[in-house]
Design a protein around this motif. Structure first.
Motif, short mmCIF file in Angstrom:
data_model
loop_
_atom_site.label_atom_id
_atom_site.label_comp_id
_atom_site.label_asym_id
_atom_site.label_seq_id
_atom_site.Cartn_x
_atom_site.Cartn_y
_atom_site.Cartn_z
N ILE A 6 0.84 -1.20 0.00
CA ILE A 6 0.00 0.00 0.00
C ILE A 6 0.88 1.25 0.00
O ILE A 6 1.83 1.35 0.77
CB ILE A 6 -0.93 0.01 1.23
N ASP A 18 -0.50 6.46 5.64
CA ASP A 18 -1.03 5.70 4.53
C ASP A 18 -1.99 6.56 3.72
O ASP A 18 -2.74 7.37 4.26
CB ASP A 18 -1.79 4.46 5.04
N ALA A 19 -1.96 6.37 2.39
CA ALA A 19 -2.99 6.97 1.56
C ALA A 19 -4.32 6.32 1.89
O ALA A 19 -5.37 6.86 1.57
CB ALA A 19 -2.64 6.79 0.09
N HIS A 20 -4.28 5.15 2.51
CA HIS A 20 -5.47 4.43 2.95
C HIS A 20 -5.67 4.65 4.45
O HIS A 20 -4.78 5.14 5.14
CB HIS A 20 -5.31 2.92 2.68
N HIS A 21 -6.84 4.27 4.95
CA HIS A 21 -7.11 4.28 6.39
C HIS A 21 -6.97 2.84 6.89
O HIS A 21 -7.47 1.91 6.25
CB HIS A 21 -8.52 4.77 6.70
N THR A 72 -7.87 -2.38 5.99
CA THR A 72 -7.36 -1.18 5.33
C THR A 72 -8.22 -0.83 4.13
O THR A 72 -8.63 -1.72 3.38
CB THR A 72 -5.90 -1.40 4.88
N THR A 73 -8.50 0.45 3.95
CA THR A 73 -9.38 0.89 2.88
C THR A 73 -9.03 2.31 2.45
O THR A 73 -8.44 3.07 3.21
CB THR A 73 -10.85 0.85 3.34
N SER A 74 -9.40 2.64 1.22
CA SER A 74 -9.28 4.03 0.75
C SER A 74 -10.64 4.70 0.67
O SER A 74 -10.77 5.80 0.16
CB SER A 74 -8.61 4.05 -0.63
N ARG A 77 -14.04 7.90 5.16
CA ARG A 77 -13.97 7.46 6.55
C ARG A 77 -15.35 7.32 7.18
O ARG A 77 -15.58 6.39 7.96
CB ARG A 77 -13.12 8.43 7.38
#
Length: 329
Positions: A6, A18-21, A72-74, A77
Motif C-alpha cells: 500500500i 497511509d494513503a489508505h485508512h 485497510t481501505t481508501s 472514513r
C-alpha cells in the motif's frame, strides 16, 4: 505482507501516513473461544465486512501483523466507520497509523494530532507489545515516548492514574502502531455462527427482536413480504438482508441458509412458522418463538431503536447507555 504494497507518504522524522485508512479490529468475547472456533468466527466476521464493503462500493483489505488484525481501505472514513460500527462480533476498532519503531517519531506524531498542544494538561502513554522480543518492551518504550513528549512540549505533566490524554501505541518487532480514539462496535457474535432464525419483520418490536438475536450470532432468514423500510434498517447491520427479503437472495447466502434448519422464529404464529421451517428428521426440539424485548420498558426499547437507526449519535450496550443500569437504582 499486504500493508507493504500500500502506497505510503513519508512524513518528517520517519513517520508514515497511509494513503489508505487502517483499523485494528477488536473482537471481545471471540477471544474466549477455542482456536478453531475463534478462527471460524473471525472468518465469518471478515466475510460480513467484505459484503458490506462490496455493497457500499469501497475497497477493503485484510491483514494480520502478529496479534493485530487489520482492515485497510481508501473509502470515505464516514462510510467505512459506519460499516465497522455495525459489524456484529466486534467490540470496536482502533484507527491506527504505522510508523518506525522509534519512540521519538511516535512522540512527535502523538503531539501533532493533539488539539491542545501547548496547553497545561496531563498525559499517560499505554503500550502493548506483540511478536518476538526486541530491544524494547512495552514499559521501556512507553517511558521513552513519554520522555520525548515532555521534551517536545514542556506544558505536559505525567499522570498515570487519571490522565486527560492517553497515548496508545502497539509495537511489533519492526513497527510501531499509533492508535486514535476507539470506534465502538456492537459486540456479540458474527451473524450466522449460531444457526438461523426465520422472521417476518412487520413492526418495530420485530425489528428489535431480530437485531438482538443477530447480535447473539443468529442469521436472520426474512420471509418475502417483510416490511421494506424495517428491512432496510437491518440491512445496514447485515449487508444483503434487505434484498433477500425481496426474494433476491445471493448464492452465498442461499448456500449458508440451506445448511441448517432454522431453530427459531420471529413475528409470526407458531403454526405458520412450523409450516415454513423445513422438516428435519433429526430434529427433536420444536422451533423457539423469540421476543427478545419481553419485559422491557418503552424507554429501553426507544433507546435501542435509536441506536439501531443511528449508532454514531446513540450509544448503547457496552458502548454506554444509562437505561441498562437503571434497574440498580
Amino acid at each position: 505482507m499486504l500493508l507493504k504494497s500500500i502506497m505510503r507518504i513519508e512524513l518528517g522524522g520517519g513517520a508514515m501516513a497511509d494513503a489508505h485508512h487502517t483499523y485494528a479490529l477488536r473482537f471481545g468475547e471471540l477471544g474466549l473461544k477455542s482456536a478453531p472456533v475463534r478462527r471460524n468466527f473471525q472468518r465469518v466476521l471478515i466475510a460480513s465486512l467484505d459484503r458490506a464493503a462490496i455493497l457500499n462500493n469501497i475497497d477493503l483489505y485484510h491483514d494480520r501483523v502478529d496479534t493485530l488484525v487489520l482492515a485497510t481501505t481508501s473509502g470515505p472514513r464516514d462510510v467505512v466507520e459506519g460499516i465497522l460500527r455495525r459489524c456484529f462480533g466486534m467490540v470496536g476498532c482502533d484507527p491506527v497509523t504505522q510508523m518506525d519503531l522509534n519512540p521519538e517519531v511516535v512522540a512527535a506524531a502523538a503531539l501533532k494530532r493533539d488539539e491542545r498542544r501547548g496547553e497545561a494538561r496531563t498525559f499517560a502513554v499505554r503500550c502493548r507489545r506483540s511478536g518476538s522480543k526486541t530491544e524494547w518492551n512495552s514499559q521501556t518504550f512507553a517511558g521513552t515516548v513519554g520522555h520525548h513528549m515532555l521534551e517536545l512540549d514542556p506544558s505536559l505533566k505525567v499522570n498515570l492514574s487519571n490522565p486527560e490524554i492517553t497515548v496508545r501505541v502497539h509495537i511489533t518487532p519492526k513497527d510501531a502502531w499509533l492508535m486514535e480514539k476507539r470506534i465502538p462496535g456492537p459486540g456479540g457474535l458474527p451473524c450466522g455462527v449460531q444457526g438461523n432464525v426465520i422472521a417476518n419483520i412487520q413492526s418495530e418490536s420485530d425489528l428489535l427482536s431480530a437485531w438482538q438475536v443477530m447480535r447473539r450470532g443468529a442469521g436472520i432468514v426474512p420471509i418475502k413480504g417483510s416490511n421494506n423500510d424495517l428491512m432496510a434498517i437491518l440491512d445496514d447491520w447485515d449487508a444483503g438482508l434487505g434484498e433477500a427479503a425481496k426474494g433476491n437472495i445471493s448464492s452465498s447466502r442461499k448456500k449458508k441458509w440451506g445448511k441448517r434448519t432454522p431453530w427459531g422464529f420471529i413475528g409470526m404464529p407458531r403454526m405458520e412458522a412450523e409450516k415454513r421451517i423445513r422438516k428435519d428428521r433429526d430434529r427433536i426440539t420444536p422451533p423457539v418463538e423469540l421476543d427478545a424485548t419481553q419485559g422491557w420498558s418503552e424507554s429501553e426499547k426507544s433507546a435501542l431503536l435509536a441506536h439501531i437507526k443511528d449508532p454514531i449519535s446513540n450509544e448503547w450496550g457496552h458502548a454506554g447507555n444509562s437505561t441498562l443500569l437503571s434497574w440498580i437504582e
